[in-house]
Design an enzyme around this catalytic site. Structure first.
Site, PDB file in Angstrom:
ATOM      1  CD  GLU A  43     -37.345  20.316-139.750  1.00  0.00           C
ATOM      2  OE1 GLU A  43     -38.404  20.326-139.091  1.00  0.00           O
ATOM      3  OE2 GLU A  43     -36.450  19.475-139.570  1.00  0.00           O
ATOM      4  CE  LYS A 131     -38.700  15.053-136.679  1.00  0.00           C
ATOM      5  NZ  LYS A 131     -39.591  16.188-137.024  1.00  0.00           N
TER       6      LYS A 131
END
Length: 212
Positions: A43, A131
């Site tokens: 990411e 998340k």
């Protein structure tokens, strides 16, 4: 050629690397080094300098197994720009317009949530995974308690996750963990890539050694 979905890759590799920093060239080198070491989910946080340019650069250079995502996707514009830069998935710190637009664009989303209400909303929205952020606010015990009513939700704890914490969250049932500075160290600021490789191997070994 990538033949796995993001959901499958989370379960296979169990690690998401989070790269952010003030030096776009160093951030790109960090991403490519991690990919060379076998970290397949990386990411690039939009809060880092030149993040969209970093995504554009590494999307064409990373090994075929690597999946490059955009992190800190807050707005609909963030989601559109990330998709246009070549991001293959979006990661958000919270629910909101970034999640909604990324999903509308067809991007898999790791949606940020902390409370049971937020987890339920992320699942209802269609997030690929939740998340858990910031995981360090309450720790592995809170994660275990949160997971009890959501046993089938794929959780990815993020925030303050070092090597020991990664193994503990995975042992308690996280599908994967997201790791930033404990993994990347000073590499996104132009630091030591040899040490980055060593840490990448250590985190991959910790992920592989945790019970599935």
């Amino acid at each position: 050629m990538v033949n796995t979905t993001i959901a499958e890759e989370l379960r296979l590799r169990r690690l998401v690397a989070i790269v952010r920093g003030p030096d776009p060239a160093a951030a790109a080198r960090t991403v490519l080094t991690l990919a060379e070491e076998g970290v397949t989910l990386i990411e690039v946080s939009l809060s880092g300098a030149g993040a969209l340019h970093v995504i554009e650069e590494v999307a064409g250079k990373a090994p075929g197994t690597a999946r490059i995502g955009a992190g800190t996707v807050l707005t609909a514009g963030d989601a559109r720009r990330a998709r246009d830069a070549g991001a293959q998935y979006a990661v958000t710190p919270a629910l909101g317009a970034g999640v909604d637009e990324a999903l509308r664009l067809g991007l898999p989303v790791l949606a940020g949530a902390l409370t049971p209400t937020e987890v339920a909303a992320a699942v209802a929205a269609g997030a690929t995974a939740v998340k858990l952020f910031p995981a360090s606010a309450h720790g592995p015990g809170y994660f275990s308690a949160l997971r009890d009513p959501f046993p089938d939700v794929p959780f990815v704890p993020v925030g303050g996750v070092g090597e020991a914490e990664a193994a503990e969250y995975l042992r308690r049932g996280a599908v994967a963990v997201g790791v930033g500075s404990p993994l990347c160290g000073d590499a996104p600021r132009g630091g030591d890539l040899t040490e980055l490789r060593r840490r990448a191997r250590a985190f991959l070994a910790a992920a592989a050694g945790a019970p599935a």
